[in-house]
Design an enzyme around this catalytic site. Sequence first.
Site, short mmCIF file in Angstrom:
data_model
loop_
_atom_site.label_atom_id
_atom_site.label_comp_id
_atom_site.label_asym_id
_atom_site.label_seq_id
_atom_site.Cartn_x
_atom_site.Cartn_y
_atom_site.Cartn_z
N ARG A 7 0.99 -0.50 -0.27
CA ARG A 7 -0.12 -0.16 -0.21
C ARG A 7 1.10 0.94 0.30
O ARG A 7 1.79 1.51 1.16
CB ARG A 7 -0.73 0.37 1.15
CG ARG A 7 -2.04 1.51 1.35
CD ARG A 7 -2.69 1.49 2.63
NE ARG A 7 -4.10 1.06 1.35
CZ ARG A 7 -4.68 1.09 2.35
NH1 ARG A 7 -5.47 1.36 3.43
NH2 ARG A 7 -6.18 0.11 2.10
N HIS A 28 -7.24 1.22 -6.62
CA HIS A 28 -7.19 -0.41 -4.81
C HIS A 28 -8.13 -1.53 -5.40
O HIS A 28 -9.90 -1.48 -5.51
CB HIS A 28 -8.25 0.70 -3.91
CG HIS A 28 -8.56 0.43 -2.86
ND1 HIS A 28 -7.65 -0.96 -2.43
CD2 HIS A 28 -8.83 0.54 -1.91
CE1 HIS A 28 -8.30 -1.35 -1.49
NE2 HIS A 28 -8.87 -0.14 -0.99
N GLN A 60 -9.84 -4.01 -3.15
CA GLN A 60 -11.23 -3.36 -3.15
C GLN A 60 -12.64 -4.05 -4.08
O GLN A 60 -13.52 -4.12 -3.62
CB GLN A 60 -11.19 -1.48 -2.08
CG GLN A 60 -12.11 -1.08 -2.04
CD GLN A 60 -13.18 -1.92 -0.74
OE1 GLN A 60 -11.73 -1.19 -0.16
NE2 GLN A 60 -14.05 -2.56 -0.77
N ASP A 115 -17.07 7.21 -1.77
CA ASP A 115 -15.73 7.78 -1.08
C ASP A 115 -15.27 8.36 -0.28
O ASP A 115 -15.89 9.87 -0.29
CB ASP A 115 -14.51 7.15 -1.87
CG ASP A 115 -12.85 6.17 -1.36
OD1 ASP A 115 -13.47 6.66 -0.36
OD2 ASP A 115 -12.44 6.40 -1.59
N CYS A 161 -16.42 2.17 0.20
CA CYS A 161 -15.32 0.91 0.72
C CYS A 161 -15.09 1.15 2.29
O CYS A 161 -13.66 -0.15 3.23
CB CYS A 161 -13.71 1.16 0.35
SG CYS A 161 -13.45 3.11 -0.25
N ARG A 210 -13.48 -8.27 1.91
CA ARG A 210 -12.11 -8.12 1.43
C ARG A 210 -11.58 -9.37 2.42
O ARG A 210 -10.57 -9.81 1.07
CB ARG A 210 -11.52 -7.03 2.14
CG ARG A 210 -12.24 -5.50 2.18
CD ARG A 210 -12.11 -5.81 0.89
NE ARG A 210 -10.10 -5.07 0.50
CZ ARG A 210 -9.46 -4.01 0.75
NH1 ARG A 210 -10.27 -2.79 1.15
NH2 ARG A 210 -8.24 -4.47 0.58
N1 NVA Z 1 -9.64 7.00 -1.82
C1 NVA Z 1 -9.44 6.14 0.09
C2 NVA Z 1 -9.78 4.98 -0.12
C3 NVA Z 1 -8.92 4.56 1.19
C4 NVA Z 1 -9.81 2.79 1.54
C5 NVA Z 1 -8.12 6.71 -0.05
O1 NVA Z 1 -7.03 6.64 -0.65
O2 NVA Z 1 -8.10 7.16 0.74
N1 CP Z 2 -11.26 0.28 2.20
C1 CP Z 2 -10.19 -0.39 2.72
O1 CP Z 2 -9.09 -0.64 2.04
O2 CP Z 2 -9.54 0.27 4.10
P1 CP Z 2 -8.57 0.47 5.35
O3 CP Z 2 -7.93 1.94 4.63
O4 CP Z 2 -8.77 0.28 6.73
O5 CP Z 2 -7.64 -0.49 4.71
#
Ligand code: NVA
Ligand code: CP
Length: 305
Positions: free
Chosen positions: A104, A131, A134, A219, A259, A287
């Site tokens: 990540r 992502h 997800q 989101d 998500c 997930r």
């Molecule tokens: N768009 C959000 C998704 C979090 C799971 C981010 O990148 O922070």
């Molecule tokens: N939806 C998602 O990826 O959640 P986290 O940021 O908690 O991993």
Amino acid sequence: MNARHFLSLMDCTPAELAQLIARAIELKAMRRQGILHEPLRNRVLGMLFEKASTRTRLSFEAGMIQLGGQAIFLSPRDTQLGRGEPIGDTAIVMSRMLDAVMIRTFAHSMIEEFAAHSQVPVINGLSDDLHPCQLLADMQTFIEQRGSIKGKTVAWIGDGNNMCNTYLEAAVQFDFQLHIACPEGYEPDPAFLALAGERATLFRDPREAVRGAHLVSTDVWTSMGQEEETAKRLVLFQPYQVSRELLDLAAADVLFLHCLPAHRGEEISLDLLEDPRSVAWDQAENRLHAQKALLEFLVPAARLS
Ligand code: NVA
Ligand code: CP
């Protein structure tokens, strides 16, 4: 250097994605029945997190343990990556010790560079662009409740961010129409819009975007890494809040997905997660099952000698 990676939904064929979702549903049923299934005994997943996470970390870690393996959490704070060791060198070393790596991070190019040097599968656990894990859970959630999503209409409301880009890829791979409602200047990446072609339509008015939709998703308005834009975004995105009233304009059997993490009173109304049309908790649980299916698909089982 010929490991199979999962950096994007486009790394799988539509048939493979359909098989992953079917397997995720099977693995979920097996877990409900208490059936032990440990094909990844002695296998180790490395997880490199440069951003925060609740669901992604837990689902990969619990998933590996349930499949009989282990997962190791790493952050830049406690690896030499944080002190400037090159990504390629890190990938070579990690992939000599591990059986798969989940990353990540911020720039998508970091995951691509890592994958180019990795002998073991690399999984995108979220980048600034995509992502894909997800979306496996999102598709599983829709399909287990409503059947095939092919030919359906999905509405994405809010920021044209990494999740929106991934919905554009999903529109291609799962063959649905995607309506995107976002403020001017917050459209998804043009490359992903071009990829989706006629499967994607841009709207300014969220009410028009949700009309007839079988699935509505949103989101956070401020993604990780954009925190300094929060105040501006809170004002700009106000007309894009998803509420029960907005869902009333969609198809009668519409489902709502988020998500998570959710910001009640911002991208969703205070009560939306309690609405019977919201299946966000199933989506979060999925997930685990979807990624177990992905790990089973990507990581070779240990051979008994
Ligand atoms: N768009 C959000 C998704 C979090 C799971 C981010 O990148 O922070
Ligand atoms: N939806 C998602 O990826 O959640 P986290 O940021 O908690 O991993």
